[in-house]
Design a protein around this motif. Structure first.
Motif, PDB file in Angstrom:
ATOM      1  N   SER A 148      -6.421 -11.628   6.751  1.00 35.64           N
ATOM      2  CA  SER A 148      -6.309 -12.998   6.218  1.00 35.64           C
ATOM      3  C   SER A 148      -7.464 -13.871   6.678  1.00 35.64           C
ATOM      4  O   SER A 148      -8.024 -14.659   5.901  1.00 35.64           O
ATOM      5  CB  SER A 148      -4.983 -13.616   6.662  1.00 35.64           C
ATOM      6  N   ILE A 194      -4.139  -1.779   1.530  1.00 36.63           N
ATOM      7  CA  ILE A 194      -4.708  -3.067   1.924  1.00 36.63           C
ATOM      8  C   ILE A 194      -4.666  -4.094   0.792  1.00 36.63           C
ATOM      9  O   ILE A 194      -4.771  -5.303   1.033  1.00 36.63           O
ATOM     10  CB  ILE A 194      -6.173  -2.886   2.416  1.00 36.63           C
ATOM     11  N   TYR A 245      -2.563  -7.280   1.032  1.00 37.43           N
ATOM     12  CA  TYR A 245      -2.950  -8.282   2.038  1.00 37.43           C
ATOM     13  C   TYR A 245      -4.222  -9.043   1.646  1.00 37.43           C
ATOM     14  O   TYR A 245      -4.676  -9.922   2.377  1.00 37.43           O
ATOM     15  CB  TYR A 245      -3.164  -7.608   3.398  1.00 37.43           C
ATOM     16  N   LEU A 296      -1.888  -1.382   8.836  1.00 37.28           N
ATOM     17  CA  LEU A 296      -2.478  -2.567   8.204  1.00 37.28           C
ATOM     18  C   LEU A 296      -1.582  -3.786   8.351  1.00 37.28           C
ATOM     19  O   LEU A 296      -2.067  -4.914   8.460  1.00 37.28           O
ATOM     20  CB  LEU A 296      -2.739  -2.278   6.720  1.00 37.28           C
ATOM     21  N   TYR A 297      -0.279  -3.564   8.363  1.00 40.11           N
ATOM     22  CA  TYR A 297       0.654  -4.677   8.551  1.00 40.11           C
ATOM     23  C   TYR A 297       0.426  -5.329   9.918  1.00 40.11           C
ATOM     24  O   TYR A 297       0.477  -6.555  10.060  1.00 40.11           O
ATOM     25  CB  TYR A 297       2.091  -4.184   8.440  1.00 40.11           C
ATOM     26  N   LYS A 310       0.070   1.943   5.993  1.00 42.19           N
ATOM     27  CA  LYS A 310       0.651   0.638   5.672  1.00 42.19           C
ATOM     28  C   LYS A 310       1.125  -0.086   6.924  1.00 42.19           C
ATOM     29  O   LYS A 310       0.919  -1.291   7.084  1.00 42.19           O
ATOM     30  CB  LYS A 310       1.831   0.827   4.710  1.00 42.19           C
ATOM     31  N   ARG A 350      -2.609  -7.651   9.608  1.00 40.78           N
ATOM     32  CA  ARG A 350      -2.657  -8.521   8.425  1.00 40.78           C
ATOM     33  C   ARG A 350      -3.336  -9.859   8.707  1.00 40.78           C
ATOM     34  O   ARG A 350      -4.004 -10.422   7.835  1.00 40.78           O
ATOM     35  CB  ARG A 350      -1.249  -8.734   7.865  1.00 40.78           C
ATOM     36  N   LYS A 351      -3.179 -10.385   9.944  1.00 40.32           N
ATOM     37  CA  LYS A 351      -3.821 -11.663  10.286  1.00 40.32           C
ATOM     38  C   LYS A 351      -5.328 -11.523  10.270  1.00 40.32           C
ATOM     39  O   LYS A 351      -6.048 -12.424   9.827  1.00 40.32           O
ATOM     40  CB  LYS A 351      -3.353 -12.138  11.661  1.00 40.32           C
TER      41      LYS A 351
END
Length: 298
Positions: A207, A292, A295, A199-200, A196, A203-204
């Motif tokens: 996106s 994931i 996100y 992945l944080y 986690k 995150r961009k």
């Protein structure tokens, strides 16, 4: 799903690992620690199980020391004992045979003793059936119902040792299995938290993939493959380390009788490989996939 798509996902995964090498190494290190802990406990369980199995097998032989029986009594008692459910073998050892056995085991112990001194007693050596020796008290009651044998017994401490051995064996197995399960569950949570965090940090990137029209599956796949790569590498490193460390322990203790219960290295690695691959791939794929999802809602 085409081969080119799968190839693209793999390349994207490798590119992601290259760009985020620090995060990758942290994830790999965390997975390695978790798998090493699980592997170590599993090896402990296998050897504890083997040790308690040997101990249980040894202690399942109960010696009933007797006196005052003639040959006819012994023959009659042996035939009755053989027919008791839960007894797999019976042997009668007279005083001369007991002396000779003690002499073979430790000559110095009996060098000043003769069979006529009365130190060694005749005994019935009863081997309990490993599948049924949990009912030791029932077997004991049946044996004690033989009047000629019961009146001749001078020492029956073997039954107490057998009962204690069985209880200890069961307790060790239950404790090691419980600890192994708890550590595996804790390890899964630790690894999923690590995924986690990784992945944080990206995150961009997720996106952007969504903004340009990537489907959830398309965006998720490279991260799942990364999780698989981390899982397989961590499992491989853990197995290599186990091969070296456990192999050294087995080799060092090869000539030490106290450790002859150790499970062979090949047997340990065979079962451990299956366990670690299942656990690591499960954590890597499920953890990546679940982590994931939050996100993907852009």
């Amino acid at each position: 799903m085409s081969i080119s798509t799968i190839g693209y996902w793999i390349l994207e995964s490798l590119e992601g690992i290259k760009k985020n090498s620090k995060t990758f190494l942290i994830g790999l290190g965390t997975m390695f620690v978790v798998l090493s802990l699980i592997g170590g406990l599993y090896i402990l369980y296998l050897n504890a199980n083997a040790f308690m199995g040997d101990l249980k097998e040894d202690e399942s032989k109960v010696n009933l020391y007797v006196e005052g029986l003639n040959d006819e009594d012994v023959t009659e008692i042996l035939s009755i004992l053989y027919n008791i459910d839960g007894i797999s073998d019976v042997e009668y050892v007279n005083t001369d045979e007991a002396y000779e056995k003690a002499k073979e085991m430790s000559p110095n112990l009996v060098k000043d003793i003769s069979p006529e001194d009365g130190v060694f007693k005749a005994s019935f050596v009863i081997t309990l059936d490993g599948r049924k020796n949990g009912n030791t008290s029932e077997i004991k009651n049946e044996i004690y119902s033989i009047d000629k044998l019961y009146s001749a017994i001078t020492n029956d401490s073997g039954f107490k040792r057998a009962e204690k051995s069985i209880k200890v064996a069961m307790s060790v197995r239950i404790i090691t299995i419980t600890v192994l399960i708890l550590v595996t569950i804790m390890g899964c949570f630790v690894m999923m938290n690590s995924i986690k965090l990784a992945l944080y940090a990206r995150r961009k990137e997720i996106s952007i993939m969504k903004y340009v029209g990537a489907t959830d599956r398309y965006a998720r796949a490279p991260f799942i493959i990364e999780g698989l790569i981390i899982a397989i590498l961590a499992a491989g490193i853990t197995l290599l380390l186990t091969n070296v460390v456990y192999g050294s322990i087995v080799n060092a203790s090869a000539n030490v009788q106290l450790f002859d219960f150790l499970v062979p290295k090949a047997e340990v690695l065979s079962s451990l490989t299956t366990l670690l691959l299942l656990v690591s791939i499960g954590i890597g794929t499920i953890g990546s996939s679940m982590s994931i999802n939050k996100y993907l809602d852009v």
